[in-house]
Design a protein around this motif. Structure first.
Motif, PDB file in Angstrom:
ATOM      1  N   ALA A 148      -2.779  -2.654  -5.060  1.00 32.87           N
ATOM      2  CA  ALA A 148      -2.063  -3.211  -3.909  1.00 32.87           C
ATOM      3  C   ALA A 148      -3.068  -3.875  -2.980  1.00 32.87           C
ATOM      4  O   ALA A 148      -4.164  -3.360  -2.764  1.00 32.87           O
ATOM      5  N   GLY A 149      -2.698  -5.042  -2.439  1.00 26.59           N
ATOM      6  CA  GLY A 149      -3.576  -5.762  -1.526  1.00 26.59           C
ATOM      7  C   GLY A 149      -3.456  -7.251  -1.748  1.00 26.59           C
ATOM      8  O   GLY A 149      -2.462  -7.743  -2.284  1.00 26.59           O
ATOM      9  N   SER A 152       0.188  -9.373   1.308  1.00 26.05           N
ATOM     10  CA  SER A 152      -0.326  -8.634   0.167  1.00 26.05           C
ATOM     11  C   SER A 152       0.815  -8.383  -0.814  1.00 26.05           C
ATOM     12  O   SER A 152       1.988  -8.604  -0.495  1.00 26.05           O
ATOM     13  N   HIS A 207       0.829  -1.205   0.000  1.00 22.36           N
ATOM     14  CA  HIS A 207       0.000   0.000   0.000  1.00 22.36           C
ATOM     15  C   HIS A 207       0.866   1.259   0.000  1.00 22.36           C
ATOM     16  O   HIS A 207       0.521   2.265  -0.642  1.00 22.36           O
ATOM     17  N   THR A 238       0.971   4.043  -2.922  1.00 25.72           N
ATOM     18  CA  THR A 238       0.727   5.449  -2.599  1.00 25.72           C
ATOM     19  C   THR A 238       1.815   6.352  -3.169  1.00 25.72           C
ATOM     20  O   THR A 238       1.526   7.415  -3.738  1.00 25.72           O
TER      21      THR A 238
END
Length: 408
Positions: A358-359, A374, A343, A347
């Motif tokens: 993302a994840g 992730s 994440h 960003t």
């Protein structure tokens, strides 16, 4: 490679994000829409907006022709034998749920087997968990090789005469693996099982022929193939669909209604209760026209070349881990940058105008197999270029520098 001019047909790509020209690398989540699709939706709402199948007035007739014309386009696009084998749905998720609720309920008994893989999207996992709970069937999983692919030997060892359903993704949305569907279908049929294919990631990127694959069911989503959100399709062999019960009931799907009994329309309409996604179907038809004009073979070659270019460049970045096979993969690269949370990576990339995902990508069992919570993912489509990849690599190097001690 597909000409760079194709990019000019996608208005959304002309904007800046955070002061930088947009680089959109999230097409596995949803693709962008060419002007032809946008104009088709606009024209429908401005000129043809009416309900289908019910009215004899001019607008109703035009809307019905557009809606059923889109069905014919889907059938031709994936090689179905008949338009009656195409059921419009909200997307891949709904299509799989129809099969898991209707077909599975009619064939599964306690002790039967449902065969999946650990790479399945939750949409092709949870419906089968529910079907197993209701029927007493057992879930079995084809094991993955070290690179995330599957071997036909393992398929042979997993599918047995007790297997009733095999449900498998054609292209993994995390690993980019292209599964050998035709060979898996042959093994399934040898044991008397039926095969459901999750085609969400394959249909936008390669030529699909459901008759050649000999799959029994196939699901697709319009929004991943340049079409609108909220529209998709389920393909099923006519002989199977004819013997399945609807899962939604109401207007549009009925033939005759009494106070205590009702009968259903013929295929495909018995599965399309209520007012359908008319504009979505029109937009999907326009998307298919667009993809057909570009050429699915051209799109596939473009995706492969761009992915290979991205792999070559990204694997030179120190401390960057790439997941999935290095060959025979579709247009995406899933990665992690050292110990930086995906994440945070996404960003920072977004601050430079680069959109990545993302994840866990709706693949939590696969994440556990990868021993990751992730990952980040860059996914490509026909409007992406090598320059997009170069900007991604440059941004990742800046991200690596920014986080410094967190890398490694």
């Amino acid at each position: 490679m597909i000409p760079a001019e194709i990019r000019e047909l996608f208005p959304i790509l002309k904007q800046e994000v955070n002061g930088h020209p947009l680089v959109y690398l999230d097409s596995a989540a949803t693709s962008q829409k060419p002007i032809q699709v946008i104009e088709a939706l606009k024209h429908y709402y401005e000129w043809d907006n009416a309900n289908v199948h019910r009215g004899v007035h001019t607008l109703g007739s035009r809307a019905t022709d557009a809606y059923e014309g889109a069905r014919a386009k889907v059938a031709k696009f994936i090689g179905a034998a008949s338009e009656q084998e195409i059921i419009f749905t909200r997307g891949t998720t709904t299509a799989i749920n129809i099969v898991a609720a209707s077909f599975a309920e009619s064939v599964l008994r306690e002790g039967d087997e449902i065969v999946l893989t650990p790479m399945e999207h939750h949409s092709n996992l949870i419906p089968w968990q529910q079907a197993a709970k209701k029927s007493g069937a057992t879930l079995k999983y084809i094991p993955l090789q070290a690179d995330g692919s599957i071997s036909l030997a393992d398929v042979e060892n997993t599918i047995t005469d007790r297997t009733k359903i095999v449900s498998i993704v054609y292209v993994s949305n995390v690993l980019g693996v292209i599964n050998p569907i035709k060979e898996i279908a042959a093994i399934a049929h040898k044991h008397g099982a039926k095969i459901m294919v999750d085609g969400a990631q394959s249909t936008p990127h390669m030529k699909v022929d459901v008759q050649d694959l000999d799959c029994d069911f196939y699901a697709l989503s319009g929004h991943k193939m340049c079409g609108p959100t909220g529209i998709g399709a389920l393909y099923g062999k006519k002989s199977l669909l004819n013997n399945m019960e609807p899962v939604e009931f109401g207007g549009e799907m009925i033939d005759h209604v009494d106070l205590y009994e009702s009968t259903w329309k013929e295929l495909p309409w018995k599965f399309e209760g209520g007012t359908p996604m008319i504009a979505g179907a029109v937009g999907l038809g326009a998307a298919i026209d667009f993809l057909t004009e570009v050429g699915m073979d051209n799109i596939y070659k473009h995706d492969v070349q761009l992915t290979n270019y991205a792999l070559d460049r990204m694997m030179q970045i120190p401390d960057l881990a790439v997941y999935g096979p290095t060959t025979n993969r579709a247009g995406l690269v899933t990665f992690n940058l050292g110990d930086v949370h995906p994440h945070d990576v996404a960003t920072v990339l977004d601050s430079m105008g680069i959109a990545v995902r993302a994840g866990h990508h709706c693949c939590q069992p696969l994440m556990r197999w990868l021993e990751q919570s992730s990952t980040a993912r860059a996914s490509f489509y026909l409007y992406n270029t090598e320059d997009d990849v170069d900007r991604l690599v440059t941004a990742l190097l800046k991200t690596k520098e920014y986080f410094g001690d967190a890398i490694g």
